[in-house]
Scaffold this motif. Sequence first.
Motif, PDB file in Angstrom:
ATOM      1  N   GLN A   1      -7.832  43.195  -2.569  1.00 44.29           N
ATOM      2  CA  GLN A   1      -8.130  41.881  -3.152  1.00 44.29           C
ATOM      3  C   GLN A   1      -9.640  41.723  -3.236  1.00 44.29           C
ATOM      4  N   CYS A   2     -10.264  41.376  -2.103  1.00 44.29           N
ATOM      5  CA  CYS A   2     -11.721  41.156  -2.172  1.00 44.29           C
ATOM      6  C   CYS A   2     -12.483  42.450  -2.380  1.00 44.29           C
TER       7      CYS A   2
ATOM      8  N   LEU B   1     -17.339  38.911  -3.545  1.00 46.16           N
ATOM      9  CA  LEU B   1     -17.326  38.416  -2.177  1.00 46.16           C
ATOM     10  C   LEU B   1     -16.341  39.254  -1.377  1.00 46.16           C
ATOM     11  N   GLY B   2     -16.815  39.791  -0.262  1.00 47.84           N
ATOM     12  CA  GLY B   2     -15.964  40.653   0.561  1.00 47.84           C
ATOM     13  C   GLY B   2     -15.116  39.876   1.546  1.00 47.84           C
ATOM     14  N   GLY B   3     -14.447  38.862   1.052  1.00 46.51           N
ATOM     15  CA  GLY B   3     -13.585  38.035   1.892  1.00 46.51           C
ATOM     16  C   GLY B   3     -14.318  36.821   2.411  1.00 46.51           C
TER      17      GLY B   3
ATOM     18  N   ILE C   1     -13.003  35.416  -4.937  1.00 50.48           N
ATOM     19  CA  ILE C   1     -13.093  35.771  -3.516  1.00 50.48           C
ATOM     20  C   ILE C   1     -12.014  36.785  -3.147  1.00 50.48           C
ATOM     21  N   GLY C   2     -11.481  37.433  -4.179  1.00 49.57           N
ATOM     22  CA  GLY C   2     -10.437  38.427  -3.959  1.00 49.57           C
ATOM     23  C   GLY C   2      -9.082  37.960  -4.449  1.00 49.57           C
TER      24      GLY C   2
ATOM     25  N   THR D   1      -1.294  39.079  -8.648  1.00 46.89           N
ATOM     26  CA  THR D   1      -2.265  38.480  -7.729  1.00 46.89           C
ATOM     27  C   THR D   1      -1.606  37.365  -6.914  1.00 46.89           C
TER      28      THR D   1
ATOM     29  N   GLY E   1       0.000  39.011  -4.164  1.00 47.64           N
ATOM     30  CA  GLY E   1      -1.032  39.397  -3.199  1.00 47.64           C
ATOM     31  C   GLY E   1      -1.361  38.272  -2.234  1.00 47.64           C
ATOM     32  N   GLN E   2      -1.386  37.051  -2.746  1.00 48.05           N
ATOM     33  CA  GLN E   2      -1.655  35.913  -1.859  1.00 48.05           C
ATOM     34  C   GLN E   2      -0.541  35.741  -0.831  1.00 48.05           C
TER      35      GLN E   2
END
Lengths: 196, 724
Positions: free
Chosen positions: A139-140, B229-231, B458-459, B619, B622-623
Amino acid sequence: MAEHTRRTVLKSAAVTAGGAALAARAPAAAGAAAVSIQPAQTAEITLSVNGRRRAVSVETRVTLLDALRERLGLTGTKKGCDRGECGACTVLVDGERVKSCLTLAVMRQGSEITTVEGLADGDRLHPVQEAFIRHDAFQCGGCTPGQIMSAVACIEEGHTGSDEEIRQWMSGNLCRCACYQNIVAAVADAAGEVRR
Amino acid sequence: MTELVGRSVARVDGRAKVTGAARYAADQPVPGALQAFFVLSTVARGEVVSIDASAALAHPGVVAVLTHRDLPRLTVPAFPYFRRFLPMQDTAVHHVGQPVAIVLATTVEQAQEGAALVAVGYRAAQPRVVIEDAREPSYLPPPFRNLPNEIRRGDAETALAGAEVRLEARYSSATRHHNPIEPHTTTAQWDGDRLTLHESAQGVLATRTVVSAAFGLPPEAVRVVAPYLGGGFGAKGPVWPHTVLTAAAARVLRRPVRLVLSRAQMYTLTGHRAEYRQHLRIGATRTGELTSIIETSTAQLSATEESVFNRSDSTVELYACPNLHVRYEGVRLDVATSSYMRSPETTSHFGLETALDELSWQLGIDPLELRRRNHAEFDQETGERLTGKHLLDCYALAADRFGWAARLPRTGATKDGDEYVGWGMATETHTFNAMPSTASVTVGVDGKALAQLATQDIGTGTYTVISQIVADALGVPITDVQAQIGDSALPPAGMSVASATIASISGSVDQAARAARAAVVDLAVADPSSALFGAAASEVETSNGHLVHVRDRQRRDTYRAVVGRAGRPVQRTATVLNKAGHSYGVVFVEARVHARLGSVRVTRVVTAHDIGRVMNRRTARGQVLGGVTWGIGHALMEHTVFDRNIGRVVNPNLSTYLVPVNADAPPVVETLFVDKPDPASTAMGARGFGETPITGVPAAIGNAIYHATGRRVRDLPITQDKLL
């Protein structure tokens, strides 16, 4: 009063060892014991990264991770924890997966280092990279370079016999977005492709 | 042409992320940047009495050590800056791990070593860091962001006293930390009075607002850039002191400065989920209809900030109950300020959904049936009918797929080898916010489209959903669409917090793209060199980059040709404010508890969610996957441990603060969606969603553990010791 950090500990260990001056091409195994590590002493070393030999000037305490990111501009490799817990910095060293925050750059001269930037063949992505996109295994993206490098080695090691085996052998790479099921699917899929 | 919106479309930023080409904030090369490292307070309460930087300054490569004496006086910013004080403006220490000095050096190693060499003297007082040790009793803080901290409906005490059945229970959860893989990072570069920040931010505009306020600058003087953004998980939504202090250091030294927080520093500098207690009293009829809910929660507040971040929206609104009294209390402690963490409402929802399970056993009613009987058809505050709510469909879909009907209504009934097997369920719900958003869509002379807005990915898939929307609205291949976000210089759009991104931006992106399409069609029908010259605009359809006459399909043109002949790009903008609301769902869980070890595995999960229109199946799934595993971390392992004597976090790392690893994630997660557009949504029928699919998981796991073993654990996390 002064607290011991990883770096001061390394320094004092080296002082008690009382070794000789740094040899530019010290063998990896002997390096830590034989080298007198002054905090800011720099070494001119050559790293072989993604098939290219790169001369780099690093303090002897610089990790392979920081050498890649800060000196060679290879920022694909990520720093997540800087203490070997998250796996985001995983690279291949002579084909084996290594957490690049837990190894010094000076120890890896003469090794062949592969980072996520070196995996694709020109425009053609590596099967693991393709599978990660196909299975939405990120994801991110913060852990993704480490996951992918780990997956490449996991397949090479033969630890992809079942989903359960992949789950265990990919557990050194944290994914906080937690796409774990998709990572397992991507690794299993890529393993089939790599073996073909 | 088949619509892309709603389908399982691969992430458009996938290639960048799998090749290492995606540049996150700390990856951006900034020539000449000094590396910063903080010296943090080692005491929780008191003041700095001395700072000796001589050893640090003598260390090779160290350029400067800045303290409160060196920094300019700054203004304490407002929302979303929490804490209500800025460190390094005076000598006061309000929590462990508060910045007291900044070491700046040529390399990361030098800065880090230099920070270890700074000797700081303190005058310290005994801290109190956990609720049990609080000096003062809990109290009702003033409203935060105009939200009341006490909510009443009907007469809850009288209704409880007269209830046929009563349940009283206390639930609690430990402090948690977000732990995104990418550490928080700031790179600050001044050009006169103009500042550029490469920032790990969930809100580029919010960061601009806060930082410009701190320096007394107009917002336009600050540019915040965060393409990846990496999380974040809420940690990077608020703006924290390190961002402002890094910019201040760069201003003092007149050089660019880069700061990357260490993992340990993220345990005191960037917020957390507050330690929490909840006292629930519920009244019901013998057939399970809720008649009264009385809830008092107690949250850990800091010495300087009394906002309550974990609100009980589900207690207030999820079920039909005429009598209600909810109080959000807090206690002041000498800890760093807490904040929002992914699904703040999870914190209270664990208690509510566990209490309903307890009630179901007490009454001998199936827990799913109990929830159906209390389904809210009407808004509990306004009495208006809730249109577009499909929670009952979620129950039916997921129960069927899980096989809930086969559940044995006895504890300890199923054993498989060394493990007891249990099933549990919980309703899921979370509010989502929506913020005004402007988007611009440009069709270039090459026929390619560019969508621009100051939102973030943000992913969660923002880049991809924007690209889907634009491709559909224009009728061009998704490969001809580029989304540009994560830059405060772009048209203003919402933060990526509070499940708000898709709900905030989809409408404006769609409308801007439709306006751009209309403008290009107008160009074509007015252009004598177009095959569509003279046609009515309404007779032109667009597909796959072509403009085609609907009745005479030989008459066609392309975006590239039309805009190319016009000689300049076609740009349109649109602004939409969607309304906030709720998403709903349900989670069913199978958990296995080792009879002798007390270890818990979550082996099977089925979810169904009602989120309005599903914009991207992939996606969205994914959440859910992420939410389920976050729920497992919340339920079974994550907790931050304080040393109650000195106030320090004992486990500020990822080897002793445990987050779920791959082997902890359930091998089977089925994610179902009702997928009916919400008629009230101006975001193409979509609602906000990201935080909903955690909310029920901790209770569902706890309920499954009870079903498996007959052991009810009301304090999270449910670690092995609690089941032995």
